[in-house]
Design a protein around this motif. Structure first.
Motif, PDB file in Angstrom:
ATOM      1  N   TYR A 155       2.805  84.484  74.726  1.00 37.01           N
ATOM      2  CA  TYR A 155       4.123  85.020  75.014  1.00 37.01           C
ATOM      3  C   TYR A 155       4.061  86.444  75.579  1.00 37.01           C
ATOM      4  N   THR A 156       4.801  86.632  76.633  1.00 34.17           N
ATOM      5  CA  THR A 156       4.922  87.961  77.229  1.00 34.17           C
ATOM      6  C   THR A 156       5.784  88.830  76.322  1.00 34.17           C
ATOM      7  N   ASP A 210       8.475  90.367  77.094  1.00 34.72           N
ATOM      8  CA  ASP A 210       9.881  90.049  77.324  1.00 34.72           C
ATOM      9  C   ASP A 210      10.296  88.789  76.570  1.00 34.72           C
ATOM     10  N   GLU A 211       9.447  87.763  76.582  1.00 30.28           N
ATOM     11  CA  GLU A 211       9.747  86.534  75.850  1.00 30.28           C
ATOM     12  C   GLU A 211       9.838  86.794  74.353  1.00 30.28           C
ATOM     13  N   ASP A 242       9.159  78.113  77.385  1.00 30.54           N
ATOM     14  CA  ASP A 242       8.589  79.082  78.321  1.00 30.54           C
ATOM     15  C   ASP A 242       9.704  79.860  78.999  1.00 30.54           C
ATOM     16  N   GLN A 270       4.678  78.705  73.413  1.00 31.66           N
ATOM     17  CA  GLN A 270       4.578  78.565  74.863  1.00 31.66           C
ATOM     18  C   GLN A 270       3.762  77.311  75.194  1.00 31.66           C
ATOM     19  N   ARG A 283       1.309  93.654  70.503  1.00 33.47           N
ATOM     20  CA  ARG A 283       2.435  93.236  71.342  1.00 33.47           C
ATOM     21  C   ARG A 283       3.608  92.797  70.475  1.00 33.47           C
TER      22      ARG A 283
END
Length: 442
Positions: A234-235, A237-238, A194, A160, A265
């Motif tokens: 990173y989320t 979802d990513e 991103d 990211q 995560r």
């Protein structure tokens, strides 16, 4: 000169292939048996092509005028060493060399090509490259234009903005605002991605070029300028996007991460291999064991005087954590792998073998030898159909790949033997080819 283009020069710059031997017969060797944690009685081992064809206590009769016979003199035949976290290109160069504006083809050929050859000569027959412009180097080795280990390539790291793989200098703005791709991205070192769509594109771009697994930056790092060691990157979802894209190609995602939050995560997203993890707590290690997620650890050296103060400070919790995480992970039954992760410090490469000895604080010699051969080989083949070299690695049995070392002594009793490969590795074989043979020449 862009680094990726310069590396293509490797294709035409070396001609160092070793002629393929049709068959090789090892006689009177004692095989390292991981199951028994012992050496076998004297055995005979026939290599045909790139695989182990037959293992027998009895004489193996072979009708082949080109057969190469090797009298092992009762010495140890063991699998080739495996390092599952290297950076072959970046490990051969200093940061100042990487940042210079006149990175020439000749310099890269000399440094990177020589470094790959030296790694094989240290007995490392297979490695997993954890990020960088590796594809031309791997192709040159596979074609016999360079000498080096088997390489499981990740390609450019995926990071990211402001992540561990964001190598931009202060004057380089985001391409979203400036329209300019960063220098590190042009060189094939990293993708700054991103959002779900960009992550998918980055993963697929690496797979397009032949990545066997995907390397994602999921937390802060010690060698990067912008991200504190504690940050999560990173989320969910990513990260799931990366995992989904990799799984569609039958392979997996490995992530750079140190902290419990980042690792938890990553596990939730479906990541299969955690790189580093020296700051993990018991709860997170239990989660890794429960989910059968690999923990690919390193045993790092203390800070040295040449490091800048920021990096020294960032490394403190990592160095403090490794003495706790190795034994705790072992106790909890986590699937452990080992690698070195030398980056921008070429002088460390010569000590690659000696880093293995640092594991003796927590493991027996038999456990260490199994980890750096069979266990690491199992992690490599997690790439499934994307594995560039299908077959069993890290073990000596019939039909396994013929990556072998003939060692002058018993490493189960004296592990320090592997720290001096020039003296003690009498023969080095990769893919059925002999790259070194000094047996009987002392």
């Amino acid at each position: 000169m862009k680094l990726a283009l310069a590396l293509v020069f490797l294709f035409v710059s070396f001609s160092t292939a070793v002629a393929q031997t049709k068959q090789v017969l090892f006689e009177n060797v004692r095989i390292l048996d991981h199951r028994a944690s012992a050496l076998t009685a004297p055995m005979n081992v026939l290599i045909s092509g790139n695989t182990i064809k037959k293992i027998s206590k009895s004489t193996i009769a072979v009708q082949d005028k080109d057969l190469v016979k090797i009298n092992g003199e009762g010495k140890t035949l063991m699998p080739g060493l495996i390092d599952v976290h290297v950076h072959l290109v970046f490990g051969a160069l200093t940061m100042s060399q990487m940042m210079t504006s006149d990175l020439s083809e000749e310099f890269l050929v000399d440094r990177v090509g020589e470094s790959a050859r030296n790694m094989l000569m240290r007995g490392f027959t297979s490695v997993r490259d954890a990020g960088g412009p590796i594809f031309p180097l791997k192709a040159a080795i596979d074609k016999g234009q360079l000498v080096g280990p088997r390489i499981w390539p990740s390609g450019a790291t995926i990071s990211q903005t402001a992540g561990h793989g964001d190598f931009r200098t202060p004057e380089e703005r985001s391409r979203r605002f400036s329209g300019m791709v960063s220098r590190a991205e042009r060189y094939g070192a990293t993708f700054i991605a991103d959002g779900r769509d960009e992550v998918l594109t980055a993963v697929r771009e690496n797979l397009r070029f032949g990545a066997s697994q995907i390397k994602l930056m999921a937390g802060g790092g010690t060698s990067s300028a912008y991200d504190p060691i504690d940050v999560t990157q990173y989320t969910l979802d990513e990260m799931k996007a990366a995992v989904e894209a990799a799984e569609d190609w039958g392979t997996y995602v490995m992530v750079h991460a140190y902290t419990p939050r980042a690792v938890q995560r990553a596990v939730e997203a479906g990541v299969k291999s955690i790189e580093h993890g020296q700051m993990l707590d018991e709860e997170t290690l239990k989660l890794l064991a429960e989910k059968n997620v690999w923990l690919s650890l390193q045993n790092l050296m203390d800070n040295n005087d040449n490091m800048d103060e920021q990096r020294k400070e960032k490394r403190k919790p990592v160095l403090e954590g490794q003495d706790k995480v190795w034994p705790l992970a072992k106790k909890l039954g986590v699937k452990l792998a080992w690698g070195t992760d030398f980056l921008f410090e070429p002088e460390l490469n010569d000590g690659q073998n000696s880093y293995i000895l640092r594991l003796q604080k927590w493991f027996t010699n038999a456990e260490i030898l199994k980890m750096i051969t069979q266990d690491n080989g199992e992690l490599l083949q997690l790439a499934g159909l994307r594995s560039p070299y299908p077959g069993k690695l890290g073990i000596i049995e019939e039909q396994a790949l013929a990556d072998l070392l003939l060692v002058d002594g018993d490493p189960l009793k004296d592990l320090s033997l592997i720290a001096n490969p020039e003296k003690n590795f009498l023969l080095i074989m990769k893919d059925g080819q002999i790259y070194k043979n000094t047996i009987g020449k002392k």
